[in-house]
Design a protein around this motif. Structure first.
Motif, PDB file in Angstrom:
ATOM      1  N   TYR A  51       0.973  -1.201  -0.014  1.00  0.00           N
ATOM      2  CA  TYR A  51       0.054   0.017   0.099  1.00  0.00           C
ATOM      3  C   TYR A  51       0.837   1.349   0.068  1.00  0.00           C
ATOM      4  O   TYR A  51       1.942   1.317   0.712  1.00  0.00           O
ATOM      5  CB  TYR A  51      -0.846   0.001   1.174  1.00  0.00           C
ATOM      6  CG  TYR A  51      -2.204  -0.884   1.182  1.00  0.00           C
ATOM      7  CD1 TYR A  51      -3.406  -0.784   0.491  1.00  0.00           C
ATOM      8  CD2 TYR A  51      -1.911  -2.194   1.468  1.00  0.00           C
ATOM      9  CE1 TYR A  51      -4.364  -1.374   0.285  1.00  0.00           C
ATOM     10  CE2 TYR A  51      -2.976  -3.257   1.525  1.00  0.00           C
ATOM     11  CZ  TYR A  51      -4.097  -2.988   0.896  1.00  0.00           C
ATOM     12  OH  TYR A  51      -5.157  -3.710   0.734  1.00  0.00           O
ATOM     13  N   THR A  64      -7.029  10.800  -6.214  1.00  0.00           N
ATOM     14  CA  THR A  64      -7.082   9.862  -7.281  1.00  0.00           C
ATOM     15  C   THR A  64      -6.238   9.996  -8.446  1.00  0.00           C
ATOM     16  O   THR A  64      -5.147   9.605  -8.714  1.00  0.00           O
ATOM     17  CB  THR A  64      -8.172   9.131  -7.532  1.00  0.00           C
ATOM     18  OG1 THR A  64      -8.978   8.838  -6.439  1.00  0.00           O
ATOM     19  CG2 THR A  64      -8.038   7.765  -8.619  1.00  0.00           C
ATOM     20  N   THR A  68      -2.109   9.237  -9.282  1.00  0.00           N
ATOM     21  CA  THR A  68      -1.544   8.528 -10.652  1.00  0.00           C
ATOM     22  C   THR A  68      -0.672   9.200 -11.580  1.00  0.00           C
ATOM     23  O   THR A  68       0.311   8.761 -11.675  1.00  0.00           O
ATOM     24  CB  THR A  68      -2.897   8.214 -11.352  1.00  0.00           C
ATOM     25  OG1 THR A  68      -3.788   7.463 -10.476  1.00  0.00           O
ATOM     26  CG2 THR A  68      -2.462   7.297 -12.627  1.00  0.00           C
ATOM     27  N   LEU A  75       6.873   5.065 -13.950  1.00  0.00           N
ATOM     28  CA  LEU A  75       6.336   3.693 -14.664  1.00  0.00           C
ATOM     29  C   LEU A  75       7.342   2.930 -15.432  1.00  0.00           C
ATOM     30  O   LEU A  75       7.511   1.711 -15.240  1.00  0.00           O
ATOM     31  CB  LEU A  75       5.297   3.735 -15.290  1.00  0.00           C
ATOM     32  CG  LEU A  75       3.908   2.482 -15.474  1.00  0.00           C
ATOM     33  CD1 LEU A  75       3.837   1.543 -14.026  1.00  0.00           C
ATOM     34  CD2 LEU A  75       2.923   2.821 -16.195  1.00  0.00           C
ATOM     35  N   ILE A  88       4.609   1.235  -6.767  1.00  0.00           N
ATOM     36  CA  ILE A  88       3.478   1.823  -7.708  1.00  0.00           C
ATOM     37  C   ILE A  88       2.218   0.793  -7.667  1.00  0.00           C
ATOM     38  O   ILE A  88       1.055   1.112  -7.535  1.00  0.00           O
ATOM     39  CB  ILE A  88       4.053   1.489  -9.133  1.00  0.00           C
ATOM     40  CG1 ILE A  88       4.791   2.848  -9.465  1.00  0.00           C
ATOM     41  CG2 ILE A  88       2.945   1.543 -10.155  1.00  0.00           C
ATOM     42  CD1 ILE A  88       5.786   2.766 -10.663  1.00  0.00           C
ATOM     43  N   ALA A  89       2.698  -0.846  -7.461  1.00  0.00           N
ATOM     44  CA  ALA A  89       1.576  -1.570  -6.943  1.00  0.00           C
ATOM     45  C   ALA A  89       0.799  -1.058  -5.556  1.00  0.00           C
ATOM     46  O   ALA A  89      -0.482  -1.310  -5.603  1.00  0.00           O
ATOM     47  CB  ALA A  89       2.249  -2.984  -6.894  1.00  0.00           C
ATOM     48  N   LEU A  91       0.241   1.736  -4.729  1.00  0.00           N
ATOM     49  CA  LEU A  91      -0.729   3.023  -5.005  1.00  0.00           C
ATOM     50  C   LEU A  91      -1.786   2.481  -5.641  1.00  0.00           C
ATOM     51  O   LEU A  91      -3.298   2.774  -5.156  1.00  0.00           O
ATOM     52  CB  LEU A  91      -0.136   3.925  -6.012  1.00  0.00           C
ATOM     53  CG  LEU A  91      -0.870   5.138  -6.427  1.00  0.00           C
ATOM     54  CD1 LEU A  91      -1.480   6.069  -5.143  1.00  0.00           C
ATOM     55  CD2 LEU A  91      -0.485   6.034  -7.349  1.00  0.00           C
ATOM     56  N   VAL A  92      -1.740   1.347  -6.572  1.00  0.00           N
ATOM     57  CA  VAL A  92      -3.000   0.842  -7.182  1.00  0.00           C
ATOM     58  C   VAL A  92      -3.747   0.278  -5.971  1.00  0.00           C
ATOM     59  O   VAL A  92      -4.980   0.391  -6.107  1.00  0.00           O
ATOM     60  CB  VAL A  92      -2.501  -0.210  -8.304  1.00  0.00           C
ATOM     61  CG1 VAL A  92      -3.826  -0.967  -8.821  1.00  0.00           C
ATOM     62  CG2 VAL A  92      -1.880   0.449  -9.327  1.00  0.00           C
ATOM     63  N   ASN A  93      -3.313  -0.677  -5.152  1.00  0.00           N
ATOM     64  CA  ASN A  93      -4.150  -1.122  -4.099  1.00  0.00           C
ATOM     65  C   ASN A  93      -4.788  -0.198  -3.206  1.00  0.00           C
ATOM     66  O   ASN A  93      -5.833  -0.501  -2.882  1.00  0.00           O
ATOM     67  CB  ASN A  93      -3.068  -2.005  -3.514  1.00  0.00           C
ATOM     68  CG  ASN A  93      -2.649  -3.551  -4.010  1.00  0.00           C
ATOM     69  OD1 ASN A  93      -3.262  -3.598  -4.972  1.00  0.00           O
ATOM     70  ND2 ASN A  93      -1.497  -3.943  -3.646  1.00  0.00           N
ATOM     71  N   GLN A  95      -5.629   2.820  -3.884  1.00  0.00           N
ATOM     72  CA  GLN A  95      -6.882   3.783  -4.759  1.00  0.00           C
ATOM     73  C   GLN A  95      -7.795   2.562  -4.897  1.00  0.00           C
ATOM     74  O   GLN A  95      -8.952   3.095  -4.810  1.00  0.00           O
ATOM     75  CB  GLN A  95      -6.064   3.958  -5.995  1.00  0.00           C
ATOM     76  CG  GLN A  95      -5.333   5.071  -6.021  1.00  0.00           C
ATOM     77  CD  GLN A  95      -4.864   5.537  -7.420  1.00  0.00           C
ATOM     78  OE1 GLN A  95      -4.803   4.794  -8.364  1.00  0.00           O
ATOM     79  NE2 GLN A  95      -4.360   6.774  -7.515  1.00  0.00           N
ATOM     80  N   ALA A  96      -7.736   1.379  -4.918  1.00  0.00           N
ATOM     81  CA  ALA A  96      -8.778   0.333  -5.168  1.00  0.00           C
ATOM     82  C   ALA A  96      -9.576   0.169  -3.872  1.00  0.00           C
ATOM     83  O   ALA A  96     -10.833   0.330  -3.949  1.00  0.00           O
ATOM     84  CB  ALA A  96      -8.050  -0.827  -5.503  1.00  0.00           C
TER      85      ALA A  96
END
Length: 134
Positions: A51, A64, A68, A75, A88-89, A91-93, A95-96
């Motif tokens: 996270y 959000t 990104t 990236l 980066i993963a 951040l995706v988690n 945000q999800a």
């Protein structure tokens, strides 16, 4: 490591010392100043996945779109850098989870598990939020 390698490679090609120094200061800026909290994943507090919480403004909050955008330029280097890939993963988690909990919001406070103090904005004092949130 991949960002530092690219920083060295590109800065060696910039002949103007002022522009070179500007580039050296700017390229890693997000990593140096905007990553407010990162957990790489594991078993601590039952968090199996990474996270990442990214500051995106003048208050302690994560927008959000802006979070990104802040990591998007990094990236291409994530393929060669496992730590950056995990960041980066994360951040995706994050945000999800945020979108799943509050699908109509566009900015989020830091998670309690981060230990960060939630941001306050004096301009919003007295505003009523609908629907209410916890």
């Amino acid at each position: 490591a991949a960002v530092k390698k690219e920083l060295s490679r590109i800065s060696a090609q910039i002949t103007d010392p002022d522009i070179r120094q500007l580039f050296i200061n700017i390229m890693p800026n997000t990593l140096d100043t905007a990553i407010a909290w990162h957990y790489p994943g594991g078993t601590k507090d039952k968090l199996a996945y990474p996270y990442t919480f990214v500051f995106t403004g003048d208050i302690n909050a994560q927008w959000t779109r802006d979070s990104t955008d802040q990591l998007l330029s990094l990236l291409p280097y994530a393929v060669a850098d496992a730590s950056l890939n995990t960041l980066i993963a994360g951040l995706v988690n994050m945000q999800a989870d945020q979108i799943a909990a509050y699908p109509f919001a566009n900015a989020y406070r830091s998670p309690a598990r981060s230990g960060l103090v939630p941001g306050e904005n004096d301009w919003t004092k007295g505003d009523t939020v609908h629907p209410p949130f916890d």
